[in-house]
Design a protein around this motif. Structure first.
Motif, PDB file in Angstrom:
ATOM      1  N   ALA A 131       0.829  -1.209   0.000  1.00  0.00           N
ATOM      2  CA  ALA A 131       0.000   0.000   0.000  1.00  0.00           C
ATOM      3  C   ALA A 131       0.860   1.254   0.000  1.00  0.00           C
ATOM      4  O   ALA A 131       0.521   2.260  -0.638  1.00  0.00           O
ATOM      5  N   ASP A 132       1.989   1.215   0.720  1.00  0.00           N
ATOM      6  CA  ASP A 132       2.915   2.356   0.712  1.00  0.00           C
ATOM      7  C   ASP A 132       3.446   2.600  -0.695  1.00  0.00           C
ATOM      8  O   ASP A 132       3.501   3.746  -1.171  1.00  0.00           O
ATOM      9  N   PHE A 133       3.861   1.532  -1.356  1.00  0.00           N
ATOM     10  CA  PHE A 133       4.427   1.688  -2.697  1.00  0.00           C
ATOM     11  C   PHE A 133       3.365   2.143  -3.700  1.00  0.00           C
ATOM     12  O   PHE A 133       3.646   2.957  -4.586  1.00  0.00           O
ATOM     13  N   ALA A 163      24.318   7.541  -4.539  1.00  0.00           N
ATOM     14  CA  ALA A 163      25.397   6.682  -5.048  1.00  0.00           C
ATOM     15  C   ALA A 163      25.113   5.210  -4.783  1.00  0.00           C
ATOM     16  O   ALA A 163      25.404   4.344  -5.630  1.00  0.00           O
ATOM     17  N   TYR A 164      24.529   4.895  -3.619  1.00  0.00           N
ATOM     18  CA  TYR A 164      24.327   3.494  -3.258  1.00  0.00           C
ATOM     19  C   TYR A 164      23.080   2.884  -3.885  1.00  0.00           C
ATOM     20  O   TYR A 164      22.855   1.687  -3.764  1.00  0.00           O
ATOM     21  N   SER A 165      22.268   3.694  -4.555  1.00  0.00           N
ATOM     22  CA  SER A 165      21.060   3.142  -5.190  1.00  0.00           C
ATOM     23  C   SER A 165      21.288   2.756  -6.638  1.00  0.00           C
ATOM     24  O   SER A 165      20.355   2.309  -7.309  1.00  0.00           O
ATOM     25  N   LEU A 193      14.210  -0.437  -2.989  1.00  0.00           N
ATOM     26  CA  LEU A 193      13.232   0.651  -3.056  1.00  0.00           C
ATOM     27  C   LEU A 193      13.009   1.092  -4.500  1.00  0.00           C
ATOM     28  O   LEU A 193      11.864   1.276  -4.936  1.00  0.00           O
ATOM     29  N   ARG A 194      14.096   1.258  -5.222  1.00  0.00           N
ATOM     30  CA  ARG A 194      13.956   1.714  -6.612  1.00  0.00           C
ATOM     31  C   ARG A 194      13.185   0.700  -7.443  1.00  0.00           C
ATOM     32  O   ARG A 194      12.368   1.074  -8.310  1.00  0.00           O
ATOM     33  N   TRP A 195      13.429  -0.577  -7.206  1.00  0.00           N
ATOM     34  CA  TRP A 195      12.691  -1.595  -7.963  1.00  0.00           C
ATOM     35  C   TRP A 195      11.208  -1.569  -7.594  1.00  0.00           C
ATOM     36  O   TRP A 195      10.343  -1.631  -8.464  1.00  0.00           O
ATOM     37  N   THR A 211      12.341  -1.087 -11.952  1.00  0.00           N
ATOM     38  CA  THR A 211      13.573  -1.220 -12.744  1.00  0.00           C
ATOM     39  C   THR A 211      14.250  -2.556 -12.465  1.00  0.00           C
ATOM     40  O   THR A 211      14.727  -2.810 -11.359  1.00  0.00           O
ATOM     41  N   GLU A 212      14.316  -3.385 -13.469  1.00  0.00           N
ATOM     42  CA  GLU A 212      14.869  -4.728 -13.346  1.00  0.00           C
ATOM     43  C   GLU A 212      16.332  -4.694 -12.916  1.00  0.00           C
ATOM     44  O   GLU A 212      16.782  -5.536 -12.143  1.00  0.00           O
ATOM     45  N   ALA A 213      17.080  -3.714 -13.410  1.00  0.00           N
ATOM     46  CA  ALA A 213      18.500  -3.640 -13.070  1.00  0.00           C
ATOM     47  C   ALA A 213      18.693  -3.447 -11.573  1.00  0.00           C
ATOM     48  O   ALA A 213      19.602  -4.028 -10.970  1.00  0.00           O
TER      49      ALA A 213
END
Length: 893
Positions: free
Chosen positions: A17-19, A44-46, A83-85, A90-92
């Motif tokens: 639900a957050d996402f 940088a770490y993402s 988080l980014r995925w 994003t598959e990468a």
């Protein structure tokens, strides 16, 4: 254990639900969320290309070899990519998060250092678990690897976290001291380990572990808490992560103009603002974890956490006149009357900004509609937060991105959209005892227990003192009535929905499994809220893995199989992963380790371990009796076993270590020597077999020694077609396909994959190669024991004098030699030894290879035949071996 235990997934610090909310806000152009997401994608770490550097042992504390910042960064990388995925799809980034998690899982075996290692366990343990929880539904993460990661969390991180909570590095029980000091550690130590245990419970679908973690935050394990507190100064005499001791006292203050009307002095408020801010952030994340599963810790104990949140916010803004009660911090070995005990007489003031105020505002203002004035200022001062940055540990204590993940469309929720705060009530058919409820007497005093009625969310797994107790879970076969309670005066809409399917307000369940029962209530404004009941049933939790070890003849090894000389003893031990429970051996013993009686026959000894959740794990030890132990001595070196390798002209002493009841007069040797347990052979020129015989209890026992004599000069072995046999196992070198490792397997008649053409170089000390006859592409065995078309002449062969036994090695000099042997599964050990300990192989000469086409006519008619060195062959009548004919490598027999 079954996987479905009622947990919400993902259900760590964030839910689906957050996402969904974040993605909708990005689509609609929410400025604050867009800026927060931009900070994440720019970090940088993402980046999916980011590299992590896992270590076998994480070290924190002790001043030497500290490397824990690698783990802090690794967990941060995994979390930010996850988080980014989850947001961007994003598959990468998904692949990067999985890669990082598995790199640490596959590498890290231990966590060490001084007591500070407990901080590493709590902080990075919870962060690795949170990242994995986000990735659990990624299709590219195989179920096998995900299960392996779960085991890693259960076997490395959980035991250390729960052991700290239960023992405080020995300061809780203080068995050798004159007083107990369970409150010795500041709150941030317990809080990070609580967060670790909770996160692992969710990740691994284990209600018992989840309840264990929750119990330290919600319940007084020591029985010292009183509300309101009347003593001055207040003593740190209980576990400091328990909310009642974390927020040590609350009071109304004219400074608090909103919130719930109170400010709450916290355990570390008098220490410094950095640690008090750190502890608060961990407590907020614990509350958010509970919130996501249906337990409103933000409202728990009359909104006590909110009072502490506002107090710390005011501290970091250097607000004067905060209410204060003197706080006496006694520590291990220092009683409160000791001058070294710390009497704190006021709050520490000063700015210390940490990345969690978005969560505070998002829940209290954005969902509950409660204004938090001091927190508002901290939220504004923080700005849009990031997470995991810098070169010191403090930059990695919190995962951050609280604004991104907790911003609501309206910062202050309108009253008509506020969800109803539900509270728990249970009726239990069994007997409520101190085994099930921490500080039962105190709970009754506080009105939380009345007969068989309990005002708790949880049952089972709550008692976690330093004592061992196998009855902390609810017995099976009991019944529970779960009764969610509405606030006084609120009319029941009747709109209730349980995750088990029932649509009534109250349900009755049987304690036949561990489960989180969750009800969703819809109030008069159509706003939903949740309440969970987490029930840990006895025997339904993750079993402990047992690490067996055996101590024999002064040495200890991690194994469950041991060879013991007749009449000797051995000490058997098992170490459970979590380390809290009881033991039962087949011998009747109930200790963690046992020493056997004199062993005179093969036997199995079994131990069962029952952990605190009631789950049983079994370990069997296999003991094999040796009637004697053969050995050989060359010079000053003694080696166990029946094989010995001697230089030509050298000497060796063969011997038997026999049971104490066997005298030398009962031992005889095949050369006629009697009355000695040893046989010395001198000036050896050829290999031979020597048998020792002794009698015990009327039975004869024979041991045959193979003494291999190394030739003084190189023995040339004829290039022909052979089978290569490993004598001890009667297995044969087998080709398994191009580019694949070779291995030793049982003989299969007619199987060309076990046929090899031996080639020999023309050097003074020749080298040899093995060409597979199973195809026509001249595939050779490489030094890495694989088949390839490019390598040849990689090996040296040594043949023992007077036998057909050989040893295979690489390396032209003694310092570079690596001898072959085989492992139990038949794979080749290419560097089994640097000196020969035996001659394990035998070449068996074969006739024409099966399935190889004769090239006689082609050879006769060809004008262009070359050897492998590129020299043209003028006489083809005596060809044998491998040649280049018409541009192709062919085998000539």
């Amino acid at each position: 254990m079954a996987q479905d235990r009622g947990f919400i997934h993902p259900g760590g610090l964030h839910t689906q639900a957050d996402f969904d909310r974040v993605k909708t806000q990005l689509e609609k152009g929410n400025t604050k969320v867009k800026q927060a997401y931009q900070k994440l994608t720019s970090a940088a770490y993402s980046q999916s290309s980011v590299q992590t550097y896992p270590v076998e042992t994480i070290v924190r504390g002790g001043g030497s070899g500290e490397n824990y910042i690698n783990a802090a960064r690794g967990a941060t990388m995994a979390y930010q990519n996850a988080l980014r995925w989850k947001i961007g799809g994003t598959e990468a980034n998904a692949k990067a998060a999985m890669r990082i998690l598995m790199a640490w899982c596959n590498t890290t075996k231990a966590i060490s250092g001084n007591s500070d290692q407990c901080l590493a366990v709590g902080l990075y343990g919870y962060q690795f678990a949170q990242a994995a929880e986000l990735m659990r539904d990624y299709e590219g993460w195989s179920r096998e690897d995900f299960a392996r990661f779960q085991r890693w969390m259960l076997e490395l991180w959980y035991p250390k976290a729960i052991n700290f909570l239960r023992s405080r590095n020995g300061t809780w029980e203080n068995s050798s001291k004159w007083w107990q000091a369970p409150g010795h550690y500041w709150s941030n130590w317990g809080l990070c380990n609580v967060l670790c245990v909770l996160s692992i419970g969710v990740l691994c679908d284990d209600v018992f572990i989840y309840n264990q973690g929750m119990s330290y935050f919600k319940y007084d394990q020591c029985g010292t808490f009183r509300d309101p507190r009347t003593e001055v100064p207040i003593k740190n005499d209980g576990l400091t992560e328990f909310l009642g001791n974390l927020v040590v006292t609350t009071s109304e203050s004219e400074l608090e103009t909103a919130a719930y009307g109170e400010l709450g002095q916290m355990n570390e408020s008098g220490r410094d603002t950095g640690h008090s801010a750190m502890a608060l952030g961990l407590a907020v994340d614990i509350a958010k974890q509970g919130w996501n599963q249906g337990d409103d810790l933000f409202a728990y104990m009359n909104h006590r956490l909110a009072a502490g949140i506002e107090y710390v916010a005011a501290q970091t803004q250097s607000v004067e006149g905060l209410p204060w009660v003197n706080y006496h911090y006694g520590s291990n070995g220092y009683y409160y009357t000791d001058s070294r005990a710390w009497l704190m007489e006021g709050p520490a003031l000063g700015a210390q900004m940490r990345p969690y105020w978005g969560t505070v505002i998002g829940i209290y203002e954005g969902v509950k509609g409660v204004k938090m004035p001091f927190s508002d200022i901290s939220y504004t001062n923080m700005g849009i937060d990031e997470g995991g940055q810098g070169g010191t540990s403090g930059g990695y204590d919190h995962l951050g991105y609280s604004v991104l993940m907790n911003t609501r469309d309206e910062q202050l929720c309108p009253a008509e959209q506020v969800p109803t705060e539900l509270t728990p009530k249970m009726e239990y058919s069994g007997t409520l005892t101190t085994n099930l409820i921490p500080s039962l007497a105190q709970e009754k005093t506080r009105g939380l227990v009345n007969g068989k009625t309990l005002l708790h969310n949880e049952l089972g797994g709550l008692v976690n003192t330093y004592t061992i107790n196998n009855n902390t879970c609810v017995p099976t076969g009991q019944t529970l009535t779960l009764m969610p309670q509405l606030p006084e005066g609120e009319e029941d809409t009747g709109l209730w929905q349980w995750n088990t399917g029932e649509a009534t307000r109250d349900i009755t369940v049987t304690t036949d499994q561990s489960y989180i029962y969750r009800v969703t209530y819809t109030n008069q404004n159509g706003i939903k809220s949740q309440l969970c009941f987490s029930i840990a049933a006895k025997g339904d939790c993750t079993p402990d893995a047992l690490i067996p070890s055996v101590t024999y003849d002064g040495s200890t090894a991690e194994t469950n199989t041991i060879d013991v000389l007749y009449g000797k003893t051995a000490t058997l031990n098992v170490t459970p992963t979590a380390g809290w429970g009881t033991y039962k051996w087949s011998t009747g013993a109930t200790t963690q380790s046992i020493t056997t009686s004199a062993i005179k026959k093969d036997q199995d000894i079994t131990v069962t371990f029952t952990n605190q959740g009631g789950t049983i794990t079994t370990q069997v030890f296999h003991i094999h009796v040796l009637m004697a132990v053969p050995y050989s001595t060359i010079g000053e070196t003694t080696t166990q076993g029946e094989d010995a390798v001697v230089e030509q002209g050298g000497s060796v002493t063969l011997g038997l270590t026999t049971p104490s009841v066997v005298t030398a007069s009962k031992v005889s040797w095949s050369d006629g020597t009697t009355g000695s347990k040893t046989l010395t052979l001198e000036n050896l020129q050829t290999s031979g077999e020597y048998t020792a015989t002794f009698t015990l209890s009327g039975e004869e026992y024979h041991f045959t020694f193979n003494v291999f004599v190394k030739a003084a000069e190189t023995t040339l072995i004829e290039p022909r077609n052979y089978l290569l046999r490993h004598v001890a196992t009667d297995t044969y070198l087998t080709a398994n396909g191009k580019g694949q490792p070779v291995s030793f397997k049982s003989r299969e008649e007619g199987d060309s994959s076990q046929l090899w053409c031996l080639e020999r170089s023309t050097a003074a000390t020749p080298k040899y190669g093995f060409i597979s006859l199973s195809d026509t592409d001249s595939q050779r065995v490489t030094t890495a024991a694989k088949l390839a078309a490019s390598a040849y002449f990689p090996f040296y062969l040594e043949q023992a004098v007077g036998t057909d036994r050989i040893a295979i090695h690489t390396g032209a000099t003694a310092s570079t030699r690596k001898y072959w042997d085989i492992a139990a599964d038949g794979t080749v050990q290419t560097a089994a030894a640097t000196t020969p300990t035996t001659f394990p192989f035998q070449l068996i000469l074969m006739g024409n290879a099966v399935g190889i086409k004769s090239l006689k006519n082609e050879i006769t008619n060809s004008k262009f035949i070359y050897d492998l060195s590129g020299r043209k062959v003028t006489d083809s009548s005596q060809l044998r071996g491998v040649y280049i004919i018409k541009g192709k490598k062919v085998i000539v027999k």
